[in-house]
Design a protein around this motif. Structure first.
Motif, PDB file in Angstrom:
ATOM      1  N   PRO A 195       0.855  -1.296  -0.051  1.00 25.12           N
ATOM      2  CA  PRO A 195       0.057  -0.039  -0.162  1.00 25.12           C
ATOM      3  C   PRO A 195       0.879   1.421   0.012  1.00 25.12           C
ATOM      4  CG  PRO A 195      -0.897  -1.716   1.533  1.00 25.12           C
ATOM      5  CD  PRO A 195       0.338  -2.112   1.165  1.00 25.12           C
ATOM      6  N   GLY A 196       0.605   2.330  -1.009  1.00 21.08           N
ATOM      7  CA  GLY A 196       1.204   3.523  -0.938  1.00 21.08           C
ATOM      8  C   GLY A 196       2.816   3.129  -1.609  1.00 21.08           C
ATOM      9  N   GLU A 197       3.001   2.325  -2.425  1.00 20.98           N
ATOM     10  CA  GLU A 197       4.156   2.121  -3.124  1.00 20.98           C
ATOM     11  C   GLU A 197       3.944   2.333  -4.443  1.00 20.98           C
ATOM     12  OE1 GLU A 197       5.569  -1.994  -2.966  1.00 20.98           O
ATOM     13  OE2 GLU A 197       7.619  -1.478  -3.490  1.00 20.98           O
ATOM     14  N   ILE A 198       4.878   2.694  -5.235  1.00 15.19           N
ATOM     15  CA  ILE A 198       5.126   2.924  -6.754  1.00 15.19           C
ATOM     16  C   ILE A 198       6.083   1.937  -7.006  1.00 15.19           C
ATOM     17  CG2 ILE A 198       5.705   4.226  -8.676  1.00 15.19           C
ATOM     18  CD1 ILE A 198       4.775   6.487  -7.296  1.00 15.19           C
ATOM     19  N   VAL A 199       5.918   1.033  -7.987  1.00 14.94           N
ATOM     20  CA  VAL A 199       7.069  -0.014  -8.540  1.00 14.94           C
ATOM     21  C   VAL A 199       7.169   0.322 -10.056  1.00 14.94           C
ATOM     22  CG1 VAL A 199       7.278  -2.532  -9.043  1.00 14.94           C
ATOM     23  CG2 VAL A 199       6.330  -1.947  -7.076  1.00 14.94           C
ATOM     24  N   HIS A 200       8.430   0.279 -10.323  1.00 14.44           N
ATOM     25  CA  HIS A 200       8.799   0.694 -11.729  1.00 14.44           C
ATOM     26  C   HIS A 200       9.721  -0.236 -12.223  1.00 14.44           C
ATOM     27  CE1 HIS A 200      11.274   4.052 -13.995  1.00 14.44           C
ATOM     28  NE2 HIS A 200      10.504   3.161 -14.788  1.00 14.44           N
ATOM     29  N   LEU A 201       9.156  -0.762 -13.416  1.00 16.83           N
ATOM     30  CA  LEU A 201       9.534  -2.082 -14.272  1.00 16.83           C
ATOM     31  C   LEU A 201      10.249  -1.521 -15.375  1.00 16.83           C
ATOM     32  CD1 LEU A 201       6.441  -4.226 -14.096  1.00 16.83           C
ATOM     33  CD2 LEU A 201       8.153  -4.413 -12.436  1.00 16.83           C
ATOM     34  N   SER A 202      11.300  -1.586 -15.650  1.00 17.13           N
ATOM     35  CA  SER A 202      11.994  -0.999 -16.657  1.00 17.13           C
ATOM     36  C   SER A 202      13.083  -2.032 -17.201  1.00 17.13           C
ATOM     37  CB  SER A 202      12.632   0.381 -16.846  1.00 17.13           C
ATOM     38  OG  SER A 202      13.701   0.323 -15.879  1.00 17.13           O
ATOM     39  N   LEU A 203      13.267  -2.022 -18.552  1.00 15.68           N
ATOM     40  CA  LEU A 203      14.194  -3.125 -19.115  1.00 15.68           C
ATOM     41  C   LEU A 203      15.772  -2.688 -18.495  1.00 15.68           C
ATOM     42  CD1 LEU A 203      13.058  -3.154 -22.693  1.00 15.68           C
ATOM     43  CD2 LEU A 203      12.329  -4.503 -20.793  1.00 15.68           C
ATOM     44  N   GLN A 204      16.092  -1.448 -18.441  1.00 11.47           N
ATOM     45  CA  GLN A 204      17.496  -1.140 -17.727  1.00 11.47           C
ATOM     46  C   GLN A 204      17.611  -1.251 -16.415  1.00 11.47           C
ATOM     47  OE1 GLN A 204      15.386   1.292 -19.621  1.00 11.47           O
ATOM     48  NE2 GLN A 204      16.051   0.843 -21.574  1.00 11.47           N
ATOM     49  N   LYS A 205      16.671  -1.200 -15.760  1.00  9.33           N
ATOM     50  CA  LYS A 205      16.665  -1.172 -14.227  1.00  9.33           C
ATOM     51  C   LYS A 205      15.952  -2.279 -13.522  1.00  9.33           C
ATOM     52  CE  LYS A 205      17.365   3.757 -13.885  1.00  9.33           C
ATOM     53  NZ  LYS A 205      16.578   5.086 -13.619  1.00  9.33           N
ATOM     54  N   ASP A 206      15.402  -3.380 -14.173  1.00 10.52           N
ATOM     55  CA  ASP A 206      14.833  -4.443 -13.827  1.00 10.52           C
ATOM     56  C   ASP A 206      13.723  -3.759 -12.802  1.00 10.52           C
ATOM     57  OD1 ASP A 206      16.140  -6.036 -14.877  1.00 10.52           O
ATOM     58  OD2 ASP A 206      17.407  -6.869 -13.332  1.00 10.52           O
ATOM     59  N   ILE A 207      13.629  -4.256 -11.590  1.00 10.40           N
ATOM     60  CA  ILE A 207      12.312  -3.638 -10.723  1.00 10.40           C
ATOM     61  C   ILE A 207      12.935  -2.700  -9.717  1.00 10.40           C
ATOM     62  CG2 ILE A 207      10.647  -4.302  -8.737  1.00 10.40           C
ATOM     63  CD1 ILE A 207      10.429  -6.844 -10.374  1.00 10.40           C
ATOM     64  N   HIS A 208      12.369  -1.513  -9.747  1.00 12.27           N
ATOM     65  CA  HIS A 208      12.737  -0.815  -8.504  1.00 12.27           C
ATOM     66  C   HIS A 208      11.588  -0.008  -7.915  1.00 12.27           C
ATOM     67  CE1 HIS A 208      13.427   2.972 -10.650  1.00 12.27           C
ATOM     68  NE2 HIS A 208      13.395   2.166 -11.806  1.00 12.27           N
ATOM     69  N   SER A 209      11.586   0.351  -6.731  1.00 21.19           N
ATOM     70  CA  SER A 209      10.369   0.730  -6.148  1.00 21.19           C
ATOM     71  C   SER A 209      10.443   1.828  -5.026  1.00 21.19           C
ATOM     72  CB  SER A 209       9.664  -0.387  -5.519  1.00 21.19           C
ATOM     73  OG  SER A 209       9.836  -0.467  -4.069  1.00 21.19           O
ATOM     74  N   GLU A 210       9.589   2.639  -5.009  1.00 26.76           N
ATOM     75  CA  GLU A 210       9.566   3.616  -3.994  1.00 26.76           C
ATOM     76  C   GLU A 210       8.282   3.680  -2.919  1.00 26.76           C
ATOM     77  OE1 GLU A 210      10.082   8.423  -4.465  1.00 26.76           O
ATOM     78  OE2 GLU A 210      10.514   7.109  -6.107  1.00 26.76           O
ATOM     79  N   LEU A 211       8.465   3.563  -1.762  1.00 28.53           N
ATOM     80  CA  LEU A 211       7.361   3.595  -0.672  1.00 28.53           C
ATOM     81  C   LEU A 211       7.047   5.024  -0.497  1.00 28.53           C
ATOM     82  CD1 LEU A 211       5.187   1.638   0.621  1.00 28.53           C
ATOM     83  CD2 LEU A 211       6.630   1.537   2.435  1.00 28.53           C
ATOM     84  N   LEU A 212       6.010   5.495  -0.986  1.00 27.81           N
ATOM     85  CA  LEU A 212       5.513   6.983  -0.846  1.00 27.81           C
ATOM     86  C   LEU A 212       5.000   6.992   0.591  1.00 27.81           C
ATOM     87  CD1 LEU A 212       3.406   7.159  -3.926  1.00 27.81           C
ATOM     88  CD2 LEU A 212       5.883   8.078  -3.763  1.00 27.81           C
ATOM     89  N   ILE A 213       4.076   6.556   0.898  1.00 25.01           N
ATOM     90  CA  ILE A 213       3.270   6.958   1.919  1.00 25.01           C
ATOM     91  C   ILE A 213       3.040   5.849   2.728  1.00 25.01           C
ATOM     92  CG2 ILE A 213       1.225   7.950   2.810  1.00 25.01           C
ATOM     93  CD1 ILE A 213       0.686   8.869  -0.087  1.00 25.01           C
ATOM     94  N   LYS A 214       3.803   5.760   3.917  1.00 28.89           N
ATOM     95  CA  LYS A 214       3.580   4.706   4.851  1.00 28.89           C
ATOM     96  C   LYS A 214       2.383   4.937   5.915  1.00 28.89           C
ATOM     97  CE  LYS A 214       5.447   0.812   7.449  1.00 28.89           C
ATOM     98  NZ  LYS A 214       4.217  -0.008   7.023  1.00 28.89           N
ATOM     99  N   ALA A 215       1.236   4.592   5.602  1.00 30.64           N
ATOM    100  CA  ALA A 215      -0.049   5.032   6.366  1.00 30.64           C
ATOM    101  C   ALA A 215       0.098   4.199   7.909  1.00 30.64           C
ATOM    102  CB  ALA A 215      -1.228   5.107   5.886  1.00 30.64           C
ATOM    103  N   ASN A 216      -0.581   4.740   8.807  1.00 25.55           N
ATOM    104  CA  ASN A 216      -0.397   4.190  10.262  1.00 25.55           C
ATOM    105  C   ASN A 216      -1.630   2.890  10.054  1.00 25.55           C
ATOM    106  OD1 ASN A 216      -2.839   5.482  10.192  1.00 25.55           O
ATOM    107  ND2 ASN A 216      -2.292   6.864  12.005  1.00 25.55           N
ATOM    108  N   ARG A 217      -2.261   2.779   9.216  1.00 21.29           N
ATOM    109  CA  ARG A 217      -3.124   1.491   8.671  1.00 21.29           C
ATOM    110  C   ARG A 217      -3.142   1.059   7.446  1.00 21.29           C
ATOM    111  NH1 ARG A 217      -9.061   1.245  10.349  1.00 21.29           N
ATOM    112  NH2 ARG A 217      -8.740  -0.312   8.574  1.00 21.29           N
ATOM    113  N   THR A 218      -3.767  -0.071   7.126  1.00 17.70           N
ATOM    114  CA  THR A 218      -4.168  -0.120   5.781  1.00 17.70           C
ATOM    115  C   THR A 218      -5.697  -0.466   5.837  1.00 17.70           C
ATOM    116  OG1 THR A 218      -3.486  -2.491   5.975  1.00 17.70           O
ATOM    117  CG2 THR A 218      -1.884  -1.039   5.142  1.00 17.70           C
TER     118      THR A 218
END
Ligand code: SF4
Length: 508
Positions: free
Chosen positions: A242-265
């Motif tokens: 929850p709150g994550e952006i995953v970036h799939l690209s040929l050059q970098k495989d998978i990399h991700s960024e967790l934008l917002i970590k809410a105190n609940r889901t």
């Protein structure tokens, strides 16, 4: 988005998910992923059956989009699969809850292919944007012209506006998510052949990633449910958080960024109860096992199992198909025989969308028939996943007794009473059309007893909310339970739910 629903808007007896999304990227530009998109979308067909669409790109080339009303097998014919050729692609199955419901114009189908002088991308979206009106107004002020009334188009314009200043896609989606109040999972394919996947901070809608690596090529997948990754022979990696952006690209495989970590889901509890395919794993929980535990929990708390006269005469019967997993769990825990006591005619497709009680009664009889040799003279413990309006359940109980000859019918329901509508992108009736919502307003604390009288079983037992969360294996602070409690996590939704509740109260 239409938040305050009109009476009769949803005529279905079962709740419906509203979309499936699937994306693939492959590092081999000589390989086409379209056939795999087809297989993944077929596996996700249960999440949407109105239209199918794909956007395909060969790295270095252009995005091509094809979408049409109908099931995946009908839309993605062999000639389309060979015609739409590329090593990166996204796909979508639609079940409409906003915009033109049942309308078949391709404008309302997805993926939404956005193109202007500055930018091009294609996007597939599952969910709903609660502050849709507010964002649309801002886009209108910026001179954007809309051709549909869907939140998908508004979202695409919002992304398009933000993308004018930068080509940093994770940053664009980060800025977009800061402006949204909603429940959504989305995948976006850029004109350079990257795929970005984003899940809302509360994680209402499932989303997961997988891979398939061989000597020839590497493929990465992003899907609404893990069953799609299985269907293409992939290896499930993990859920998108929850709150994550995953970036799939040929050059970098998978990399991700967790934008917002809410105190609940607020993962939709109905994914485990009914929507998701049993062979999927959602946020670390096997859907099949959760359903089995839901049935076991009902049996553990069932007082009729202490009654020897009933117990010795009892059989456990599912409402096909939705009650099967839970009935298996119940029978296992109760140590009672599990038997198919209702025959379902798979060729009748119109039962759940027929307006009018009389027509629906006929439709249920066409669709279901009790197996007399199984249920005659028995105490039938009837298991179903949920009761929405109650009309079909009432029919089934009466069929078992009158046509099948059941001595008694004991109805057991794996989902607690559904008392409030969902505003999070599920096709849902209004509070007044929900039998538990209406009866709670009418009868207060004794409403379950009144539901029993109306539907007609000899006994009725619902799962409790505590047992539901325990069986799923997640806490109340991880799940959305709004349709069971009336408490909504999204700010824009809570206000509207209170307004609708006051309207319903004034009418009852
Ligand atoms: S209100 Fe119910 S159906 Fe809607 S997201 Fe929450 S749990 Fe799921």
């Amino acid at each position: 988005m239409m938040l305050l629903k009109e009476k009769g808007q949803n005529m279905r007896e079962k709740l419906r998910e509203n979309c499936a999304i699937f994306g693939i990227t492959c590092n081999d530009v000589g390989y086409s992923v379209t056939n795999l998109l087809y297989r993944g979308l077929i596996a996700l067909q249960h999440r949407g059956q109105e239209s199918t669409g794909i956007s395909i790109l060969k790295t270095g080339g252009k995005i091509f989009t094809y979408k049409k009303d109908g099931l995946v097998s009908k839309v993605l014919e062999e000639k389309i699969i060979s015609q739409y050729w590329g090593n990166v692609g996204i796909g979508h199955n639609r079940y409409a809850t906003t915009g033109a419901v049942g309308f078949t114009s391709s404008l309302y189908m997805q993926p939404f292919h956005f193109k202007n002088n500055e930018i091009e991308f294609s996007m597939a979206f599952n969910g709903t944007i609660a502050n849709f009106d507010e964002i649309k107004k801002r886009m209108d002020e910026l001179g954007r012209i809309f051709i549909t009334d869907t939140d998908t188009e508004v979202l695409a314009h919002l992304i398009g506006s933000i993308a004018l200043g930068t080509e940093n896609w994770p940053e664009i989606l980060k800025l977009t998510s800061n402006l949204l109040d909603g429940s959504y999972s989305l995948i976006l394919m850029t004109s350079k052949g990257e795929i970005l996947a984003m899940r809302d901070p509360l994680g209402y809608k499932p989303l997961c990633i997988g891979e398939l690596k061989s000597e020839q090529r590497n493929l990465y997948f992003v899907a609404s449910e893990s069953c799609a990754i299985d269907a293409v022979g992939g290896h499930f990696l993990r859920d998108v958080k929850p709150g994550e952006i995953v970036h799939l690209s040929l050059q970098k495989d998978i990399h991700s960024e967790l934008l917002i970590k809410a105190n609940r889901t607020a993962i939709c509890q109905f994914e485990y109860v009914y929507f998701a395919r049993p062979d999927s794993i959602i946020d670390g929980v096997s859907v099949a096992e959760a359903r089995l535990r839901l049935g076991m929990s009902l049996a553990r708390n069932d007082p009729i199992l202490d009654n020897l006269e009933i117990r010795e005469n009892a059989i456990v019967v599912p409402v096909p198909d939705s009650g099967r997993s839970v009935a298996v769990g119940y029978a296992k825990e109760a140590k009672l025989p599990y038997l198919e006591g209702l025959m379902k005619n798979r060729y009748v497709h119109r039962t759940f969308i027929m307006p009018g009680d009389k027509k629906r009664k006929i439709a249920v009889k066409e669709k279901l028939n009790p197996i007399k040799s199984v249920v005659n003279g028995k105490d039938v413990i009837l298991l179903d996943d949920s009761i929405v309006r109650g009309t079909t359940t009432q029919q089934i109980v009466s069929l078992l007794r009158e046509k099948g000859g059941a001595k008694r019918v004991h109805l057991r329901v794996s989902c607690p009473p559904i008392i409030s509508p969902c505003y999070m992108g599920i096709d849902f009736p209004t509070k007044n059309e929900l039998i538990a919502g209406r009866f709670q307003n009418l009868f207060g604390e004794n409403y379950v007893e009144e539901i029993k009288k109306k539907i007609g079983p000899d006994t009725l037992l619902y799962q409790t909310i505590d047992d539901l969360t325990q069986a799923i294996g997640k806490s109340k602070y991880e799940l959305c339970l709004a349709c069971l409690t009336g408490e909504y996590q999204l700010k824009s939704v809570q206000k509207l739910a209170e307004l609708e509740q006051s309207i319903v109260k004034s009418r009852t």
